[in-house]
Structures are given as C-alpha cells and as structure tokens.
Motif scaffolding. Structure first.
Motif, PDB file in Angstrom:
ATOM      1  N   SER A   1       0.864  -1.215  -0.062  1.00  9.38           N
ATOM      2  CA  SER A   1       0.040  -0.043   0.037  1.00  9.38           C
ATOM      3  C   SER A   1       0.635   1.306  -0.217  1.00  9.38           C
ATOM      4  O   SER A   1       0.576   2.221  -0.608  1.00  9.38           O
ATOM      5  CB  SER A   1      -0.761   0.030   1.373  1.00  9.38           C
TER       6      SER A   1
ATOM      7  N   LEU B   1      -4.696   1.011  -6.979  1.00  8.75           N
ATOM      8  CA  LEU B   1      -5.170  -0.375  -6.736  1.00  8.75           C
ATOM      9  C   LEU B   1      -4.249  -1.426  -7.620  1.00  8.75           C
ATOM     10  O   LEU B   1      -3.986  -1.521  -8.746  1.00  8.75           O
ATOM     11  CB  LEU B   1      -6.715  -0.694  -7.040  1.00  8.75           C
TER      12      LEU B   1
ATOM     13  N   LEU C   1      -3.883  -5.447  -8.379  1.00 15.40           N
ATOM     14  CA  LEU C   1      -4.860  -6.262  -8.224  1.00 15.40           C
ATOM     15  C   LEU C   1      -4.286  -7.373  -9.064  1.00 15.40           C
ATOM     16  O   LEU C   1      -3.469  -7.435  -9.862  1.00 15.40           O
ATOM     17  CB  LEU C   1      -6.169  -5.946  -8.902  1.00 15.40           C
TER      18      LEU C   1
ATOM     19  N   VAL D   1      -8.255  -8.058  -4.832  1.00 18.94           N
ATOM     20  CA  VAL D   1      -7.436  -6.913  -4.425  1.00 18.94           C
ATOM     21  C   VAL D   1      -5.926  -7.414  -3.736  1.00 18.94           C
ATOM     22  O   VAL D   1      -6.185  -8.283  -2.851  1.00 18.94           O
ATOM     23  CB  VAL D   1      -8.279  -5.967  -3.405  1.00 18.94           C
TER      24      VAL D   1
ATOM     25  N   SER E   1      -4.305  -1.296  -1.982  1.00 18.96           N
ATOM     26  CA  SER E   1      -4.907  -0.362  -2.409  1.00 18.96           C
ATOM     27  C   SER E   1      -4.574   0.945  -1.519  1.00 18.96           C
ATOM     28  O   SER E   1      -3.969   0.990  -0.559  1.00 18.96           O
ATOM     29  CB  SER E   1      -6.480  -0.390  -2.433  1.00 18.96           C
TER      30      SER E   1
ATOM     31  N   LYS F   1     -12.888  -0.721   1.542  1.00 16.78           N
ATOM     32  CA  LYS F   1     -12.976  -1.982   0.937  1.00 16.78           C
ATOM     33  C   LYS F   1     -13.697  -2.317  -0.270  1.00 16.78           C
ATOM     34  O   LYS F   1     -13.450  -2.953  -1.274  1.00 16.78           O
ATOM     35  CB  LYS F   1     -12.935  -3.193   2.123  1.00 16.78           C
TER      36      LYS F   1
ATOM     37  N   ALA G   1     -12.512  -0.622  -3.421  1.00 14.45           N
ATOM     38  CA  ALA G   1     -11.344  -1.351  -4.027  1.00 14.45           C
ATOM     39  C   ALA G   1     -11.723  -2.591  -4.684  1.00 14.45           C
ATOM     40  O   ALA G   1     -11.626  -3.006  -5.735  1.00 14.45           O
ATOM     41  CB  ALA G   1     -10.532  -1.795  -2.898  1.00 14.45           C
ATOM     42  N   ASP G   2     -12.794  -3.450  -4.048  1.00 15.76           N
ATOM     43  CA  ASP G   2     -13.452  -4.676  -4.500  1.00 15.76           C
ATOM     44  C   ASP G   2     -14.054  -4.516  -6.022  1.00 15.76           C
ATOM     45  O   ASP G   2     -13.875  -5.254  -7.013  1.00 15.76           O
ATOM     46  CB  ASP G   2     -14.394  -5.458  -3.678  1.00 15.76           C
TER      47      ASP G   2
ATOM     48  N   ALA H   1     -11.521  -3.578  -8.399  1.00 18.18           N
ATOM     49  CA  ALA H   1     -10.669  -4.683  -8.886  1.00 18.18           C
ATOM     50  C   ALA H   1     -11.661  -5.567  -9.965  1.00 18.18           C
ATOM     51  O   ALA H   1     -10.798  -5.865 -11.015  1.00 18.18           O
ATOM     52  CB  ALA H   1     -10.502  -5.534  -7.899  1.00 18.18           C
TER      53      ALA H   1
END
Length: 131
Positions: free
Chosen positions: A7, A24, A26, A32, A35, A40, A43-44, A47
């Motif tokens: 990160s 991000l 991935l 992920v 990030s 969260k 980010a998901d 991704a």
C-alpha cells in the motif's frame, strides 16, 4: 499472491502525481492485493472492473492485433480517468485520477513504479478447488 503490504507504494504514486485520487494493485482475475484511497467495497468493485476491462482488451488484441499483450487501458469518464496496466505476472495496476491530471506524467510514474518493483508485484495463478 503478494506476501507483503505494498500500500505504501501506491500511496507514494498517489501523492507524487497531482489530481491522482486512488491506486489499486490487483490480480488479473480481480482480487485486491493492495490499495490506497479506496475503502474495501470500492477497492473490490474497482478490482472487478479493472480485471474485466483488461480481459476485454486482451480479447481485442488477440482478434485485431495478433497479440494479447495489453500495455494500458485508459477510460475517460465525465470527471475522471481510469488507467489500467499490467504490473507483473498475473497482476494489474489501476489508477483513478481527475481530468486535470497530467496524463503523460501519470503514465510515466505508473510505468516507473511497475518497472522498479515488478518482481514484487506478481500474483500466482489460483488453482481450482480439488486440485
């Protein structure tokens, strides 16, 4: 999968390039790895989007360019841009930036980051259940 937290690397990229909002790392199948600037759920979601865009671009390359290597995908939205590029074996880098961002500078910084730490950015392929 990456065994160390990267990160800080993404944070450095976001801080170095003005108007960059988030970054991000991935796996190419959409998981992920690290990030910065995203919760969260975001980010998901990003991704999954980045993985899908990369897959579509690879398909276009196979069909229309006699290859499947994708260097970079740039998506322009109304107020921002999304960049997706290969980051190592089985890994991708996705970066969101405002439209005011200096695109050549951001592209250069992304490439330099990937080049300098490529060996740390790979993601091993996952095996199917039962293998």
């Amino acid at each position: 999968m990456v065994s160390e937290d990267l990160s800080w690397l993404l944070s450095g990229l976001v801080q170095r390039v003005p108007h960059t909002r988030s970054a991000l790392l991935l796996s190419s199948d959409g998981l992920v790895m690290a990030s910065d600037g995203l919760d969260k759920d975001a980010a998901d979601h990003l991704a999954a989007l980045a993985s899908g865009l990369h897959s579509l671009a690879r398909s276009a390359g196979k069909r229309f360019d006699d290859g499947d290597e994708v260097r970079q995908i740039v998506t322009e939205l109304s107020n921002s841009m999304l960049f997706v590029s290969a980051a190592g074996p089985g890994a991708l880098l996705a970066v969101f930036a405002g439209r005011e961002a200096d695109v050549p500078v951001l592209g250069y910084e992304m490439a330099m980051m990937v080049k300098s730490v490529r060996s740390h950015l790979g993601a091993a392929p996952r095996n199917s259940v039962g293998q």
